[in-house]
Design an enzyme around this catalytic site. Structure first.
Site, PDB file in Angstrom:
ATOM      1  N   GLY A 172       8.279 -60.566 -11.958  1.00 43.77           N
ATOM      2  CA  GLY A 172       9.147 -61.706 -11.670  1.00 43.77           C
ATOM      3  C   GLY A 172      10.078 -61.449 -10.500  1.00 43.77           C
ATOM      4  CG  ASP A 173      12.559 -58.178 -10.737  1.00 47.97           C
ATOM      5  OD1 ASP A 173      13.203 -59.116 -11.254  1.00 47.97           O
ATOM      6  OD2 ASP A 173      12.431 -57.056 -11.270  1.00 47.97           O
ATOM      7  CB  ALA A 174       7.205 -58.849  -6.947  1.00 47.80           C
TER       8      ALA A 174
END
Length: 291
Positions: free
Chosen positions: A249-251
């Site tokens: 999700g961060d990517a």
């Protein structure tokens, strides 16, 4: 064009286990140590993609803190990280399989994030256009004032803002999130905030909290909703094998922001987010590979 990212930086001890956990016994696993933290991960993916990015956070004045800052710098991130003697850099133990991950968190020095840390990053980037915050900061009463200050100060300086809802369990305990220009949430987080519904329905329902909303559905793709258009959905990018979902999700947020802030339409921004998310799940840990 610069993006300021505010939030946690930690050491991830990533345990990728084979098959189900054998509670009370032994489970075969691969164990690696990696840089982590939702906000630091997003900054690293932005930097590795060539997008100017400044990260604001706090570590201990210890060996793990030195390593975490060096990793960010190697990824192309300008790291405005305050080092605090006598306090340990945060650590997260990640139990991961090919479908899920569970985390045990020691926030350590991240608890000490202050409004001045955010201001230092804002002062460093006269050309900053956007500030991204991980909601993990808001879930901790010790540093929540710093997160709220970062969003407020960014708006006062004319920056747009985004917020990653971070994690369903602490979000449910916390109960609410501040208004931002762009909200990222996975399906579980979106359902905590808006109740039952499809990704498109949830994204539309959450427009009372943000100017635009992205709901991530893992292998089901991602959906964008804005104030004056029908929701836009794109499929996930196929991968040969999901190795570790940590940091996907961060990517995704990094990929979306890199495209959105340079004028891409929602479909193109979602596709770019899905591309980086696919890279993330194809390797162990939540960061890009740095040569």
């Amino acid at each position: 064009m610069t993006v300021i990212v505010v939030g946690d930086v930690v050491t991830d001890i990533v345990t990728v286990h084979e098959g189900p956990l054998a509670i009370g016994s032994d489970t075969l696993a691969s164990i690696l140590i990696r840089g982590g933290g939702s906000a630091a991960n997003t900054a690293a993916w932005l930097g590795s993609a060539g997008h100017p990015v400044i990260f604001a956070g706090v570590t201990g004045d210890d060996e793990p803190g030195t390593a975490r800052v060096a990793e960010l710098t190697a990824s192309g991130v300008t790291a405005t990280v305050r080092r605090v003697p006598g306090v340990a850099t945060g650590t997260v133990v990640v139990l991961a399989s090919d479908v899920e991950r569970t985390m045990f968190t020691d926030r350590g020095a991240n608890r000490l994030l202050s409004p001045a840390d955010a201001d230092r990053a804002l002062d460093l980037a006269a050309d900053a256009r956007h500030l991204h915050l991980s909601a993990y900061v808001l879930f901790d009463p010790d540093c929540a004032p710093a997160g709220l200050h970062a969003l407020r100060a960014a708006r006062e300086r004319g920056l747009t803002t985004s917020l990653d809802a971070a994690s369903a369990a602490p979000l449910e305990r916390h109960g609410s999130l501040p208004a931002v220009d762009l909200l990222f949430a996975n399906l579980d987080e979106a359902r905590v905030l808006a109740g039952a519904g499809t990704a498109g329905e949830l994204a539309v329902a959450l427009l009372d909290r943000a100017g635009a909303v992205v709901v991530k559905s893992g292998s089901g793709g991602a959906t964008w909703a804005g104030p004056s258009a029908a929701p836009v959905h794109v499929p996930a990018v196929p991968v040969a094998r999901v190795v570790d979902p940590t940091g996907a999700g961060d990517a995704f947020a990094a990929g979306f922001l890199a495209a959105w802030l340079t004028g891409a339409d929602p479909a193109a921004a979602l596709t770019n987010g899905a591309r980086l998310g696919a890279l993330a799940v194809s390797r162990v840990g939540g960061r890009p590979v740095v040569a």
